[in-house]
Design a protein around this motif. Structure first.
Motif, PDB file in Angstrom:
ATOM      1  N   LYS A 103      29.685  26.850  40.633  1.00 33.96           N
ATOM      2  CA  LYS A 103      30.478  25.973  41.483  1.00 33.96           C
ATOM      3  C   LYS A 103      31.951  26.223  41.246  1.00 33.96           C
ATOM      4  CE  LYS A 103      27.319  22.099  41.830  1.00 33.96           C
ATOM      5  NZ  LYS A 103      26.698  21.361  40.747  1.00 33.96           N
ATOM      6  N   GLU A 104      32.258  26.659  40.060  1.00 33.54           N
ATOM      7  CA  GLU A 104      33.670  26.784  39.710  1.00 33.54           C
ATOM      8  C   GLU A 104      34.064  28.195  39.326  1.00 33.54           C
ATOM      9  OE1 GLU A 104      32.819  24.022  36.690  1.00 33.54           O
ATOM     10  OE2 GLU A 104      31.701  23.284  38.382  1.00 33.54           O
ATOM     11  N   SER A 105      33.217  29.157  39.635  1.00 34.47           N
ATOM     12  CA  SER A 105      33.574  30.514  39.236  1.00 34.47           C
ATOM     13  C   SER A 105      32.767  31.563  39.979  1.00 34.47           C
ATOM     14  CB  SER A 105      33.332  30.690  37.736  1.00 34.47           C
ATOM     15  OG  SER A 105      31.945  30.808  37.500  1.00 34.47           O
ATOM     16  N   ASP A 106      33.274  32.779  39.955  1.00 28.55           N
ATOM     17  CA  ASP A 106      32.506  33.945  40.386  1.00 28.55           C
ATOM     18  C   ASP A 106      32.543  34.936  39.242  1.00 28.55           C
ATOM     19  OD1 ASP A 106      31.771  33.339  43.122  1.00 28.55           O
ATOM     20  OD2 ASP A 106      33.911  33.432  43.564  1.00 28.55           O
ATOM     21  N   ILE A 107      31.402  35.567  38.952  1.00 30.17           N
ATOM     22  CA  ILE A 107      31.315  36.493  37.824  1.00 30.17           C
ATOM     23  C   ILE A 107      30.962  37.889  38.340  1.00 30.17           C
ATOM     24  CG2 ILE A 107      30.386  36.799  35.496  1.00 30.17           C
ATOM     25  CD1 ILE A 107      31.078  33.949  35.698  1.00 30.17           C
ATOM     26  N   PHE A 108      31.735  38.854  37.884  1.00 28.35           N
ATOM     27  CA  PHE A 108      31.517  40.244  38.296  1.00 28.35           C
ATOM     28  C   PHE A 108      31.392  41.138  37.070  1.00 28.35           C
ATOM     29  CE2 PHE A 108      33.718  38.149  41.697  1.00 28.35           C
ATOM     30  CZ  PHE A 108      33.141  38.655  42.854  1.00 28.35           C
ATOM     31  N   GLU A 109      30.724  42.259  37.275  1.00 31.33           N
ATOM     32  CA  GLU A 109      30.775  43.298  36.256  1.00 31.33           C
ATOM     33  C   GLU A 109      32.048  44.099  36.464  1.00 31.33           C
ATOM     34  OE1 GLU A 109      26.048  44.263  35.478  1.00 31.33           O
ATOM     35  OE2 GLU A 109      27.285  45.741  36.514  1.00 31.33           O
ATOM     36  N   VAL A 110      32.666  44.495  35.365  1.00 29.50           N
ATOM     37  CA  VAL A 110      33.775  45.443  35.454  1.00 29.50           C
ATOM     38  C   VAL A 110      33.501  46.538  34.427  1.00 29.50           C
ATOM     39  CG1 VAL A 110      35.503  43.782  36.264  1.00 29.50           C
ATOM     40  CG2 VAL A 110      35.196  44.102  33.808  1.00 29.50           C
ATOM     41  N   ALA A 111      34.086  47.709  34.655  1.00 36.48           N
ATOM     42  CA  ALA A 111      33.858  48.823  33.725  1.00 36.48           C
ATOM     43  C   ALA A 111      35.176  49.301  33.137  1.00 36.48           C
ATOM     44  CB  ALA A 111      33.166  49.973  34.456  1.00 36.48           C
ATOM     45  N   THR A 112      35.129  49.609  31.862  1.00 36.99           N
ATOM     46  CA  THR A 112      36.319  50.151  31.209  1.00 36.99           C
ATOM     47  C   THR A 112      36.398  51.646  31.488  1.00 36.99           C
ATOM     48  OG1 THR A 112      35.148  50.710  29.185  1.00 36.99           O
ATOM     49  CG2 THR A 112      36.080  48.494  29.311  1.00 36.99           C
ATOM     50  N   GLU A 113      37.489  52.223  31.077  1.00 36.82           N
ATOM     51  CA  GLU A 113      37.698  53.665  31.261  1.00 36.82           C
ATOM     52  C   GLU A 113      36.531  54.466  30.692  1.00 36.82           C
ATOM     53  OE1 GLU A 113      39.938  55.703  33.330  1.00 36.82           O
ATOM     54  OE2 GLU A 113      41.339  54.274  32.440  1.00 36.82           O
ATOM     55  N   ASP A 114      36.041  54.050  29.529  1.00 39.06           N
ATOM     56  CA  ASP A 114      34.963  54.818  28.895  1.00 39.06           C
ATOM     57  C   ASP A 114      33.565  54.379  29.353  1.00 39.06           C
ATOM     58  OD1 ASP A 114      34.381  52.475  27.568  1.00 39.06           O
ATOM     59  OD2 ASP A 114      34.989  53.175  25.580  1.00 39.06           O
ATOM     60  N   GLY A 115      33.513  53.552  30.387  1.00 38.03           N
ATOM     61  CA  GLY A 115      32.219  53.222  30.976  1.00 38.03           C
ATOM     62  C   GLY A 115      31.533  51.979  30.422  1.00 38.03           C
ATOM     63  N   THR A 116      32.170  51.301  29.479  1.00 41.59           N
ATOM     64  CA  THR A 116      31.580  50.059  28.963  1.00 41.59           C
ATOM     65  C   THR A 116      31.629  48.989  30.055  1.00 41.59           C
ATOM     66  OG1 THR A 116      32.536  50.612  26.820  1.00 41.59           O
ATOM     67  CG2 THR A 116      31.705  48.363  27.086  1.00 41.59           C
ATOM     68  N   ILE A 117      30.516  48.305  30.242  1.00 41.43           N
ATOM     69  CA  ILE A 117      30.481  47.245  31.247  1.00 41.43           C
ATOM     70  C   ILE A 117      30.821  45.893  30.591  1.00 41.43           C
ATOM     71  CG2 ILE A 117      29.098  46.099  33.023  1.00 41.43           C
ATOM     72  CD1 ILE A 117      29.401  49.012  33.623  1.00 41.43           C
ATOM     73  N   LEU A 118      31.748  45.189  31.208  1.00 40.59           N
ATOM     74  CA  LEU A 118      32.144  43.863  30.730  1.00 40.59           C
ATOM     75  C   LEU A 118      31.909  42.860  31.853  1.00 40.59           C
ATOM     76  CD1 LEU A 118      35.610  44.880  29.187  1.00 40.59           C
ATOM     77  CD2 LEU A 118      33.496  44.461  27.903  1.00 40.59           C
ATOM     78  N   ALA A 119      32.042  41.582  31.506  1.00 39.80           N
ATOM     79  CA  ALA A 119      31.920  40.542  32.536  1.00 39.80           C
ATOM     80  C   ALA A 119      33.296  39.965  32.843  1.00 39.80           C
ATOM     81  CB  ALA A 119      30.976  39.436  32.053  1.00 39.80           C
ATOM     82  N   MET A 120      33.570  39.772  34.124  1.00 45.06           N
ATOM     83  CA  MET A 120      34.837  39.175  34.554  1.00 45.06           C
ATOM     84  C   MET A 120      34.531  37.837  35.224  1.00 45.06           C
ATOM     85  SD  MET A 120      37.674  40.626  37.275  1.00 45.06           S
ATOM     86  CE  MET A 120      36.625  40.771  38.731  1.00 45.06           C
ATOM     87  N   LYS A 121      35.082  36.781  34.655  1.00 44.98           N
ATOM     88  CA  LYS A 121      34.873  35.456  35.257  1.00 44.98           C
ATOM     89  C   LYS A 121      36.154  35.020  35.944  1.00 44.98           C
ATOM     90  CE  LYS A 121      33.413  30.725  34.168  1.00 44.98           C
ATOM     91  NZ  LYS A 121      32.662  29.868  33.238  1.00 44.98           N
ATOM     92  N   LEU A 122      36.055  34.812  37.259  1.00 42.76           N
ATOM     93  CA  LEU A 122      37.199  34.324  38.031  1.00 42.76           C
ATOM     94  C   LEU A 122      37.000  32.827  38.251  1.00 42.76           C
ATOM     95  CD1 LEU A 122      37.248  37.253  40.612  1.00 42.76           C
ATOM     96  CD2 LEU A 122      38.985  36.837  38.853  1.00 42.76           C
ATOM     97  N   HIS A 123      37.872  32.043  37.679  1.00 41.28           N
ATOM     98  CA  HIS A 123      37.727  30.588  37.800  1.00 41.28           C
ATOM     99  C   HIS A 123      38.174  30.113  39.173  1.00 41.28           C
ATOM    100  CE1 HIS A 123      36.591  29.352  33.702  1.00 41.28           C
ATOM    101  NE2 HIS A 123      37.049  30.564  33.424  1.00 41.28           N
ATOM    102  N   ARG A 124      37.435  29.180  39.698  1.00 41.47           N
ATOM    103  CA  ARG A 124      37.722  28.678  41.052  1.00 41.47           C
ATOM    104  C   ARG A 124      37.776  27.156  41.036  1.00 41.47           C
ATOM    105  NH1 ARG A 124      38.661  33.593  42.933  1.00 41.47           N
ATOM    106  NH2 ARG A 124      36.901  34.949  43.353  1.00 41.47           N
ATOM    107  N   LEU A 125      38.571  26.621  40.170  1.00 42.33           N
ATOM    108  CA  LEU A 125      38.659  25.165  40.165  1.00 42.33           C
ATOM    109  C   LEU A 125      39.302  24.687  41.452  1.00 42.33           C
ATOM    110  CD1 LEU A 125      37.844  25.089  37.153  1.00 42.33           C
ATOM    111  CD2 LEU A 125      39.342  23.109  37.035  1.00 42.33           C
ATOM    112  N   GLY A 126      38.764  23.624  41.967  1.00 41.64           N
ATOM    113  CA  GLY A 126      39.306  23.128  43.219  1.00 41.64           C
ATOM    114  C   GLY A 126      38.474  23.602  44.397  1.00 41.64           C
ATOM    115  N   ARG A 127      37.436  24.406  44.103  1.00 45.83           N
ATOM    116  CA  ARG A 127      36.521  24.789  45.183  1.00 45.83           C
ATOM    117  C   ARG A 127      35.916  23.478  45.690  1.00 45.83           C
ATOM    118  NH1 ARG A 127      33.813  30.478  44.621  1.00 45.83           N
ATOM    119  NH2 ARG A 127      32.183  29.750  43.256  1.00 45.83           N
ATOM    120  N   THR A 128      35.727  23.381  46.986  1.00 44.70           N
ATOM    121  CA  THR A 128      35.444  22.069  47.574  1.00 44.70           C
ATOM    122  C   THR A 128      34.199  21.380  47.033  1.00 44.70           C
ATOM    123  OG1 THR A 128      34.539  23.332  49.375  1.00 44.70           O
ATOM    124  CG2 THR A 128      36.675  22.286  49.746  1.00 44.70           C
TER     125      THR A 128
END
Ligand code: ADP
Ligand code: MG
Length: 393
Positions: A103-128
């Motif tokens: 409800k308050e975020s979107d989570i994506f995979e992101v990759a570093t230069e060397d190919g390591t996969i990390l998680a990116m959480k974009l906060h969306r406070l105020g989403r209706t």
């Protein structure tokens, strides 16, 4: 929310300069007049207006003429600023598929230069759909500093600070990698949210581990406040990782006991329903000598809180200030002020209502992928800085 980062590759230095100027204008304007954007950006020959058109086309800003003519950042615009800053810092190099949506975020995979996969959480406070918004919106509207940019950034800052502190104290949480604006980068947890897990080899062990975590958190001075099957990840070895920290409070919070009991109850309820377990709920087994347990077999907040550490106080010193905590509590139902008028469904104070309920995918599949598995390389050509100073662009 769809996050198409294609346009990011083609954005010029001026594009970022103007986008950052809109962001800066939003510090004290809900809608930023074009003239102000122009003044902040300082591009020659009316360049700002041309760039604004381009940003509008890519939906990075929104044109609003409802009250007066001007622009505001969209979520996507804010995402781009955070992503660019983190890419420039070398934290990651590409954005991949979406792995979660809350409800308050979107989570994506992101990759570093060397190919390591990390998680990116974009906060969306105020989403209706955010539960507490309704009661707070009017109040917040009159305060420029409480717009969604500010709240989402605060949520990210808090989550990052708490994750880091918990990690340092040996709690099973993702590794907190970095944070910029409303964006938190953390290690990718292998496994699934507990809500998707239909069977466990050792439900008793998992249950004990999880309840043990709530207790240990409280012993360290903290309460998760959204501790439920949506925010507990479990891997193939039945190892547990907890996630999602923006709503945590200190054990000294005036509603601490209620939040603690609610977290505990959510776990008891889930394990009873899903794994058919009943845990020492028979009061006959207790003679009152076991001071850490209530008569109903639940851990007792009052006896645990006696022996608290002071992670809550350490955190206050970590850059996440009391004011930050206060501001965010105004918005998150983990800390809603009861004296304020809040009507019926907005704030749940009962003990059986996980805030996350409603978006877990019970079939064991994560949310559908808006990014269709492809990764997009982001060339770090523009030096967008962390301090939001347009001069340094
Ligand atoms: P919200 O605050 O919106 O509930 P969460 O932090 O709980 O956001 O994340 C939403 C979902 O995204 C989680 O239920 C989980 O499926 C997934 N997720 C979040 N963080 C991670 C991570 N570090 N690794 C893997 N999946 C994650
Ligand atoms: Mg969650």
């Amino acid at each position: 929310m769809k996050l198409n980062v294609d346009a990011l590759r083609y954005m010029s230095k001026d594009d970022f300069r103007v986008l950052t100027s809109v962001e800066m204008g939003m510090r004290n304007h809900e809608i930023v007049p074009a003239e102000l954007v122009d003044r902040i950006a300082g591009l020659k020959h009316g360049g700002t207006y041309k760039v604004l058109k381009n940003l509008l086309k890519h939906k990075l800003v929104h044109h609003d003429s409802s009250k007066y003519d001007g622009f505001r950042l969209t979520y996507l615009g804010y995402d781009f600023l955070a992503i660019k800053a983190l890419v420039n810092r070398g934290v990651f190099a590409s954005v991949g598929r979406q792995i979660g949506v809350g409800k308050e975020s979107d989570i994506f995979e992101v990759a570093t230069e060397d190919g390591t996969i990390l998680a990116m959480k974009l906060h969306r406070l105020g989403r209706t759909s955010f539960r507490a918004v309704k009661s707070k919106r009017d109040y917040l509207l009159h305060r420029n500093s409480y717009n969604w940019l500010y709240l989402s950034r605060l949520a990210a800052l808090k989550e990052f600070a708490f994750m880091k502190a918990l990690e340092e104290h040996g709690f099973p949480v993702p590794n907190a990698v970095d944070c910029n604006r409303h964006c938190v980068i953390m290690s990718l947890v292998q496994g699934y949210p507990l809500v998707q897990v239909k069977q466990l080899q050792n439900p008793d062990n998992v249950f004990e581990t999880i309840i043990g975590l709530v207790i240990r958190l409280a012993e360290h001075g903290l309460i998760h406040c959204d501790f439920n099957e949506f925010n507990i990840m479990i891997d193939d070895n039945e190892e547990v990782t907890m996630i999602d920290f923006p709503q945590m409070v200190s054990v000294s919070h005036r509603n601490a006991e209620m939040y603690f009991d609610r977290d505990v109850e959510c776990i008891f309820k889930f394990f009873r329903k899903r794994f058919n377990l009943s845990y020492r709920e028979d009061t006959d087994e207790h003679d009152g000598s076991d001071s850490d347990l209530e008569d109903n077999g639940r851990p007792s907040f009052s006896s645990i809180a006696k022996s608290t550490g002071h992670l809550d106080k350490d955190l206050a010193a970590s850059g996440f200030t009391k004011k930050d905590q206060h501001d965010i509590e105004k918005f998150i139902d983990g800390g809603i002020d009861e004296d304020e008028n809040t009507s019926d469904d907005e704030v749940s104070t009962d003990t059986n209502c996980p805030r996350d309920e409603g978006y877990g995918d019970v079939d064991g599949h994560l949310e559908s992928l808006h990014m269709s598995h492809q990764s997009v390389d982001l060339e770090p050509t523009v030096s967008c800085n962390d301090n939001d100073k347009v001069e340094n662009l």
